[in-house]
Design a protein around this motif. Structure first.
Motif, PDB file in Angstrom:
ATOM      1  N   ILE A   7       0.947  -1.083   0.035  1.00 39.81           N
ATOM      2  CA  ILE A   7       0.011   0.041   0.050  1.00 39.81           C
ATOM      3  C   ILE A   7       0.958   1.359  -0.041  1.00 39.81           C
ATOM      4  O   ILE A   7       2.007   1.404   0.529  1.00 39.81           O
ATOM      5  CB  ILE A   7      -0.835   0.012   1.172  1.00 39.81           C
ATOM      6  N   GLY A   8       0.213   2.308  -0.708  1.00 43.80           N
ATOM      7  CA  GLY A   8       1.220   3.364  -0.949  1.00 43.80           C
ATOM      8  C   GLY A   8       1.333   4.199   0.555  1.00 43.80           C
ATOM      9  O   GLY A   8       0.429   4.138   1.581  1.00 43.80           O
ATOM     10  N   MET A   9       2.500   4.884   0.845  1.00 45.14           N
ATOM     11  CA  MET A   9       2.872   5.329   2.130  1.00 45.14           C
ATOM     12  C   MET A   9       1.880   6.594   2.315  1.00 45.14           C
ATOM     13  O   MET A   9       1.437   6.989   3.303  1.00 45.14           O
ATOM     14  CB  MET A   9       4.242   5.937   1.977  1.00 45.14           C
ATOM     15  N   SER A  10       1.341   7.054   1.255  1.00 42.12           N
ATOM     16  CA  SER A  10       0.595   8.297   1.513  1.00 42.12           C
ATOM     17  C   SER A  10      -0.994   7.679   2.295  1.00 42.12           C
ATOM     18  O   SER A  10      -1.459   8.371   3.216  1.00 42.12           O
ATOM     19  CB  SER A  10      -0.020   8.966   0.354  1.00 42.12           C
ATOM     20  N   PHE A  11      -1.219   6.694   1.879  1.00 45.71           N
ATOM     21  CA  PHE A  11      -2.683   5.925   2.529  1.00 45.71           C
ATOM     22  C   PHE A  11      -2.249   5.721   4.090  1.00 45.71           C
ATOM     23  O   PHE A  11      -3.095   6.003   4.949  1.00 45.71           O
ATOM     24  CB  PHE A  11      -3.002   4.663   1.908  1.00 45.71           C
ATOM     25  N   VAL A  12      -1.060   5.322   4.283  1.00 50.66           N
ATOM     26  CA  VAL A  12      -0.722   4.935   5.843  1.00 50.66           C
ATOM     27  C   VAL A  12      -0.453   6.092   6.383  1.00 50.66           C
ATOM     28  O   VAL A  12      -0.807   6.370   7.625  1.00 50.66           O
ATOM     29  CB  VAL A  12       0.640   4.099   5.588  1.00 50.66           C
ATOM     30  N   ALA A  13       0.303   7.251   6.081  1.00 43.77           N
ATOM     31  CA  ALA A  13       0.577   8.418   6.598  1.00 43.77           C
ATOM     32  C   ALA A  13      -0.630   9.205   6.950  1.00 43.77           C
ATOM     33  O   ALA A  13      -1.003   9.748   7.922  1.00 43.77           O
ATOM     34  CB  ALA A  13       1.463   9.289   5.890  1.00 43.77           C
ATOM     35  N   GLU A  14      -1.803   9.004   5.939  1.00 42.65           N
ATOM     36  CA  GLU A  14      -2.914   9.943   6.129  1.00 42.65           C
ATOM     37  C   GLU A  14      -3.944   9.329   7.157  1.00 42.65           C
ATOM     38  O   GLU A  14      -4.656   9.743   7.712  1.00 42.65           O
ATOM     39  CB  GLU A  14      -3.586  10.122   4.913  1.00 42.65           C
ATOM     40  N   GLY A  15      -3.874   7.694   7.139  1.00 38.68           N
ATOM     41  CA  GLY A  15      -4.790   7.123   7.872  1.00 38.68           C
ATOM     42  C   GLY A  15      -4.468   6.630   9.259  1.00 38.68           C
ATOM     43  O   GLY A  15      -5.342   5.955   9.910  1.00 38.68           O
ATOM     44  N   SER A  16      -3.287   6.994   9.621  1.00 34.10           N
ATOM     45  CA  SER A  16      -2.915   6.635  11.059  1.00 34.10           C
ATOM     46  C   SER A  16      -3.105   7.431  11.951  1.00 34.10           C
ATOM     47  O   SER A  16      -3.246   8.812  11.853  1.00 34.10           O
ATOM     48  CB  SER A  16      -1.272   6.245  10.967  1.00 34.10           C
ATOM     49  N   ALA A  17      -3.411   7.224  13.262  1.00 31.78           N
ATOM     50  CA  ALA A  17      -3.494   7.927  14.202  1.00 31.78           C
ATOM     51  C   ALA A  17      -2.175   8.686  14.745  1.00 31.78           C
ATOM     52  O   ALA A  17      -0.919   8.002  14.754  1.00 31.78           O
ATOM     53  CB  ALA A  17      -3.877   6.969  15.797  1.00 31.78           C
ATOM     54  N   LYS A  18      -2.260   9.933  14.797  1.00 31.05           N
ATOM     55  CA  LYS A  18      -0.860  10.830  15.237  1.00 31.05           C
ATOM     56  C   LYS A  18      -0.898  10.951  16.593  1.00 31.05           C
ATOM     57  O   LYS A  18       0.557  11.166  16.931  1.00 31.05           O
ATOM     58  CB  LYS A  18      -1.024  12.089  14.461  1.00 31.05           C
ATOM     59  N   VAL A  19      -1.655  10.609  17.319  1.00 27.91           N
ATOM     60  CA  VAL A  19      -1.592  10.743  18.981  1.00 27.91           C
ATOM     61  C   VAL A  19      -2.578   9.743  19.668  1.00 27.91           C
ATOM     62  O   VAL A  19      -3.485   9.496  19.107  1.00 27.91           O
ATOM     63  CB  VAL A  19      -1.983  12.119  19.361  1.00 27.91           C
ATOM     64  N   TRP A  20      -1.904   9.186  20.593  1.00 28.11           N
ATOM     65  CA  TRP A  20      -2.826   8.187  21.231  1.00 28.11           C
ATOM     66  C   TRP A  20      -2.343   8.048  22.611  1.00 28.11           C
ATOM     67  O   TRP A  20      -1.149   8.246  23.064  1.00 28.11           O
ATOM     68  CB  TRP A  20      -3.333   6.705  20.899  1.00 28.11           C
ATOM     69  N   ILE A  21      -3.336   7.736  23.772  1.00 30.72           N
ATOM     70  CA  ILE A  21      -2.814   7.511  24.828  1.00 30.72           C
ATOM     71  C   ILE A  21      -4.074   6.905  25.843  1.00 30.72           C
ATOM     72  O   ILE A  21      -5.208   7.134  25.406  1.00 30.72           O
ATOM     73  CB  ILE A  21      -2.906   9.008  25.772  1.00 30.72           C
ATOM     74  N   ASN A  22      -3.454   6.173  26.625  1.00 31.01           N
ATOM     75  CA  ASN A  22      -4.381   5.461  27.557  1.00 31.01           C
ATOM     76  C   ASN A  22      -3.884   5.944  28.981  1.00 31.01           C
ATOM     77  O   ASN A  22      -2.654   5.755  29.466  1.00 31.01           O
ATOM     78  CB  ASN A  22      -4.109   3.697  27.572  1.00 31.01           C
ATOM     79  N   TYR A  23      -4.878   6.622  29.824  1.00 30.79           N
ATOM     80  CA  TYR A  23      -4.398   7.123  31.126  1.00 30.79           C
ATOM     81  C   TYR A  23      -5.427   6.825  32.013  1.00 30.79           C
ATOM     82  O   TYR A  23      -6.428   6.603  31.932  1.00 30.79           O
ATOM     83  CB  TYR A  23      -4.149   8.755  30.909  1.00 30.79           C
ATOM     84  N   THR A  24      -5.026   7.105  33.381  1.00 33.80           N
ATOM     85  CA  THR A  24      -5.896   6.847  34.482  1.00 33.80           C
ATOM     86  C   THR A  24      -6.382   8.279  35.082  1.00 33.80           C
ATOM     87  O   THR A  24      -5.614   9.206  35.123  1.00 33.80           O
ATOM     88  CB  THR A  24      -5.121   6.477  35.761  1.00 33.80           C
ATOM     89  N   GLY A  25      -7.586   8.219  35.057  1.00 33.99           N
ATOM     90  CA  GLY A  25      -8.619   9.732  35.374  1.00 33.99           C
ATOM     91  C   GLY A  25      -8.108  10.251  36.560  1.00 33.99           C
ATOM     92  O   GLY A  25      -8.231  11.499  36.798  1.00 33.99           O
ATOM     93  N   SER A  26      -7.922   9.582  37.586  1.00 37.79           N
ATOM     94  CA  SER A  26      -7.544   9.971  39.061  1.00 37.79           C
ATOM     95  C   SER A  26      -6.431  10.977  39.071  1.00 37.79           C
ATOM     96  O   SER A  26      -6.699  11.976  39.941  1.00 37.79           O
ATOM     97  CB  SER A  26      -7.723   8.858  39.857  1.00 37.79           C
ATOM     98  N   ASP A  27      -5.626  10.874  38.320  1.00 36.34           N
ATOM     99  CA  ASP A  27      -4.273  11.538  38.671  1.00 36.34           C
ATOM    100  C   ASP A  27      -3.426  11.852  37.120  1.00 36.34           C
ATOM    101  O   ASP A  27      -2.661  12.368  37.012  1.00 36.34           O
ATOM    102  CB  ASP A  27      -3.325  10.691  39.549  1.00 36.34           C
TER     103      ASP A  27
END
Length: 116
Positions: A7-27
């Motif tokens: 698959i072309g890199m343009s599809f990968v770059a455009e369709g990927s999450a640029k930021v993600w996080i899993n965090y605990t709300g209490s702190d």
């Protein structure tokens, strides 16, 4: 890639999450993340997530999820984001049954869009 499954890199770059996080709300402590430089616990149910490499503009897509102490009931949660800039997003989490801001045990966030 091999064979006919490339698959072309343009599809990968455009369709990927640029930021993600899993965090605990209490702190606002991060369990794991990508392209996040830090989190701030602003108040009960309110967190700021700071992006390491800024987004191109504030018109990106944010997807949120959360759970409260393992609860799967319909009154579990509502969430929203506001104050999005190229370098941060503010996240609010609250109980759906009483609209009270709540620190959920697990909060997830993904951002798709263009990096600066």
């Amino acid at each position: 890639a091999s064979g006919n499954n490339s698959i072309g890199m343009s599809f990968v770059a455009e369709g990927s999450a640029k930021v993600w996080i899993n965090y605990t709300g209490s702190d606002a402590s991060s369990n794991d993340s990508f392209n996040v430089s830090g989190t701030t616990d602003d108040a009960t149910g309110k967190t700021t997530v700071t992006i390491s490499s800024d987004m191109n503009n504030a018109n990106y897509s944010v997807t949120l999820g959360s759970s409260r102490n393992g609860s799967t009931t319909a009154d579990n949660q509502t969430e929203g984001f506001f104050g999005a800039t190229t370098g941060l997003v503010k996240v609010n989490t609250m109980r759906a049954d009483n609209q009270a801001y709540t620190d959920f045990s697990n909060v997830t966030l993904q951002i798709c869009g263009d990096l600066a």
